[in-house]
Design a protein around this motif. Sequence first.
Motif, PDB file in Angstrom:
ATOM      1  N   ASP A   1       0.821  -1.224   0.000  1.00 37.28           N
ATOM      2  CA  ASP A   1       0.000   0.000   0.000  1.00 37.28           C
ATOM      3  C   ASP A   1       0.852   1.270   0.000  1.00 37.28           C
ATOM      4  N   GLY A   2       1.890   1.277  -0.810  1.00 42.55           N
ATOM      5  CA  GLY A   2       2.726   2.459  -0.950  1.00 42.55           C
ATOM      6  C   GLY A   2       3.753   2.653   0.150  1.00 42.55           C
ATOM      7  N   ARG A   3       3.749   1.824   1.176  1.00 47.33           N
ATOM      8  CA  ARG A   3       4.723   1.932   2.264  1.00 47.33           C
ATOM      9  C   ARG A   3       5.850   0.931   2.018  1.00 47.33           C
ATOM     10  N   THR A   4       7.086   1.404   2.117  1.00 45.06           N
ATOM     11  CA  THR A   4       8.250   0.556   1.854  1.00 45.06           C
ATOM     12  C   THR A   4       8.950   0.193   3.152  1.00 45.06           C
ATOM     13  N   PHE A   5       9.247  -1.096   3.287  1.00 45.88           N
ATOM     14  CA  PHE A   5      10.014  -1.614   4.410  1.00 45.88           C
ATOM     15  C   PHE A   5      11.327  -2.137   3.834  1.00 45.88           C
ATOM     16  N   VAL A   6      12.444  -1.748   4.432  1.00 48.07           N
ATOM     17  CA  VAL A   6      13.761  -2.105   3.922  1.00 48.07           C
ATOM     18  C   VAL A   6      14.311  -3.301   4.707  1.00 48.07           C
ATOM     19  N   MET A   7      14.862  -4.253   3.946  1.00 46.36           N
ATOM     20  CA  MET A   7      15.450  -5.444   4.548  1.00 46.36           C
ATOM     21  C   MET A   7      16.932  -5.517   4.193  1.00 46.36           C
ATOM     22  N   PHE A   8      17.740  -6.012   5.123  1.00 44.39           N
ATOM     23  CA  PHE A   8      19.150  -6.258   4.835  1.00 44.39           C
ATOM     24  C   PHE A   8      19.278  -7.697   4.323  1.00 44.39           C
ATOM     25  N   THR A   9      20.364  -7.962   3.600  1.00 47.43           N
ATOM     26  CA  THR A   9      20.527  -9.269   2.973  1.00 47.43           C
ATOM     27  C   THR A   9      21.735 -10.018   3.524  1.00 47.43           C
ATOM     28  N   LYS A  10      21.616 -11.329   3.492  1.00 46.83           N
ATOM     29  CA  LYS A  10      22.743 -12.218   3.790  1.00 46.83           C
ATOM     30  C   LYS A  10      22.475 -13.515   3.044  1.00 46.83           C
ATOM     31  N   GLY A  11      23.391 -13.865   2.150  1.00 43.69           N
ATOM     32  CA  GLY A  11      23.203 -15.077   1.351  1.00 43.69           C
ATOM     33  C   GLY A  11      21.999 -14.943   0.445  1.00 43.69           C
ATOM     34  N   ASN A  12      21.023 -15.830   0.637  1.00 44.74           N
ATOM     35  CA  ASN A  12      19.817 -15.777  -0.199  1.00 44.74           C
ATOM     36  C   ASN A  12      18.600 -15.291   0.588  1.00 44.74           C
ATOM     37  N   SER A  13      18.826 -14.702   1.760  1.00 43.03           N
ATOM     38  CA  SER A  13      17.715 -14.266   2.611  1.00 43.03           C
ATOM     39  C   SER A  13      17.821 -12.789   2.972  1.00 43.03           C
ATOM     40  N   ALA A  14      16.679 -12.253   3.437  1.00 47.11           N
ATOM     41  CA  ALA A  14      16.637 -10.853   3.862  1.00 47.11           C
ATOM     42  C   ALA A  14      15.710 -10.721   5.055  1.00 47.11           C
ATOM     43  N   TRP A  15      16.086  -9.820   5.980  1.00 46.29           N
ATOM     44  CA  TRP A  15      15.308  -9.554   7.190  1.00 46.29           C
ATOM     45  C   TRP A  15      15.135  -8.044   7.348  1.00 46.29           C
ATOM     46  N   VAL A  16      14.122  -7.640   8.097  1.00 47.22           N
ATOM     47  CA  VAL A  16      13.834  -6.220   8.289  1.00 47.22           C
ATOM     48  C   VAL A  16      15.060  -5.540   8.905  1.00 47.22           C
ATOM     49  N   GLU A  17      15.496  -4.468   8.251  1.00 44.10           N
ATOM     50  CA  GLU A  17      16.708  -3.767   8.670  1.00 44.10           C
ATOM     51  C   GLU A  17      16.573  -3.196  10.079  1.00 44.10           C
ATOM     52  N   ASN A  18      15.429  -2.582  10.359  1.00 45.36           N
ATOM     53  CA  ASN A  18      15.170  -2.016  11.676  1.00 45.36           C
ATOM     54  C   ASN A  18      14.143  -2.921  12.361  1.00 45.36           C
TER      55      ASN A  18
ATOM     56  N   GLU B   1      10.605  -2.107  13.220  1.00 48.97           N
ATOM     57  CA  GLU B   1       9.583  -1.996  12.178  1.00 48.97           C
ATOM     58  C   GLU B   1       8.912  -3.328  11.851  1.00 48.97           C
ATOM     59  N   GLU B   2       9.377  -4.423  12.449  1.00 52.87           N
ATOM     60  CA  GLU B   2       8.774  -5.730  12.161  1.00 52.87           C
ATOM     61  C   GLU B   2       7.273  -5.746  12.452  1.00 52.87           C
ATOM     62  N   PRO B   3       6.820  -5.238  13.630  1.00 56.09           N
ATOM     63  CA  PRO B   3       5.370  -5.240  13.878  1.00 56.09           C
ATOM     64  C   PRO B   3       4.587  -4.410  12.854  1.00 56.09           C
ATOM     65  N   ALA B   4       5.162  -3.303  12.387  1.00 54.38           N
ATOM     66  CA  ALA B   4       4.488  -2.470  11.387  1.00 54.38           C
ATOM     67  C   ALA B   4       4.377  -3.209  10.054  1.00 54.38           C
ATOM     68  N   LEU B   5       5.413  -3.950   9.679  1.00 52.24           N
ATOM     69  CA  LEU B   5       5.364  -4.727   8.441  1.00 52.24           C
ATOM     70  C   LEU B   5       4.295  -5.813   8.560  1.00 52.24           C
ATOM     71  N   VAL B   6       4.265  -6.519   9.675  1.00 50.15           N
ATOM     72  CA  VAL B   6       3.266  -7.570   9.871  1.00 50.15           C
ATOM     73  C   VAL B   6       1.857  -6.976   9.852  1.00 50.15           C
ATOM     74  N   ALA B   7       1.668  -5.823  10.488  1.00 49.04           N
ATOM     75  CA  ALA B   7       0.358  -5.155  10.490  1.00 49.04           C
ATOM     76  C   ALA B   7      -0.033  -4.754   9.067  1.00 49.04           C
ATOM     77  N   ALA B   8       0.919  -4.239   8.297  1.00 46.05           N
ATOM     78  CA  ALA B   8       0.643  -3.861   6.907  1.00 46.05           C
ATOM     79  C   ALA B   8       0.256  -5.092   6.086  1.00 46.05           C
ATOM     80  N   MET B   9       0.919  -6.213   6.347  1.00 48.49           N
ATOM     81  CA  MET B   9       0.584  -7.449   5.646  1.00 48.49           C
ATOM     82  C   MET B   9      -0.841  -7.881   5.978  1.00 48.49           C
ATOM     83  N   LYS B  10      -1.224  -7.767   7.242  1.00 48.21           N
ATOM     84  CA  LYS B  10      -2.573  -8.163   7.670  1.00 48.21           C
ATOM     85  C   LYS B  10      -3.643  -7.280   7.028  1.00 48.21           C
TER      86      LYS B  10
END
Length: 167
Positions: free
Chosen positions: A101-118, A121-130
Motif C-alpha cells: 500500500d505504498g509503504r516501503t520496508f527495507v530489509m538487509f541481505t545475507k546469502g539468499n535471505s533478507a530480514w527487516v533492517e530495523n 519496524e517488524e510489527p508495522a510490516l506484519v500489520a501492513a501485511m494483515k
Amino acid sequence: MFVRKLATALALVLATAGVASAQTPTRIQQFNAWGAYSYQANGGKVCYVLSVPKEKTPPGVDHGDVFFLVSQRPGQNISYEPQAMMGYPLQENSKVNVVIDGRTFVMFTKGNSAWVENAAEEPALVAAMKNGKDMQVQAKSRRGTGTAYSYSLSGISAALKQIEGCR
C-alpha cells in the motif's frame, strides 16, 4: 508443484534457522495463499507462515524457489519475524524492499535471505501485511539482476492467528 515448493521451503527454513536436530515440519493448515507450519527445535517449538509469489519478474530468468515467511520462536523470544528467501544469492550489501500500500520496508541481505533492517519496524510490516491486499518484494541478485515478486496477502491474518499460541 505447490507441494514440492513447500517441501523445499520447509527444508530451507530449517537450514536457515541453523536447526540441525529439528523434526520434520508439520503443516497446520492452509489459508488461501498462506500456510501455517510448526516444528520442534532445540530451543523449543518454532511456528511460521509461508507463501510463494503469484508473479515473478523478469520473465525468462531462473528465480529458483522464492518464499516469504513470518516466523516466531517463543523459546528464543522471537515473535513474528518477517523473512524473504530467494532461490539465488542476493547481491552483497544490497537491500530488499517490501512494498505494501505504498509503504516501503527495507530489509538487509545475507546469502539468499533478507530480514527487516530495523527490527522495531517488524510489527508495522506484519500489520501492513494483515491489512493489505498485495505485497511487492524487490531484490537484486549477486549478478546484479533486478527482480520483483508479487504476493497475495489473502489468508495471512488467519494464518498468523493460527500460530498466535505457538508454545
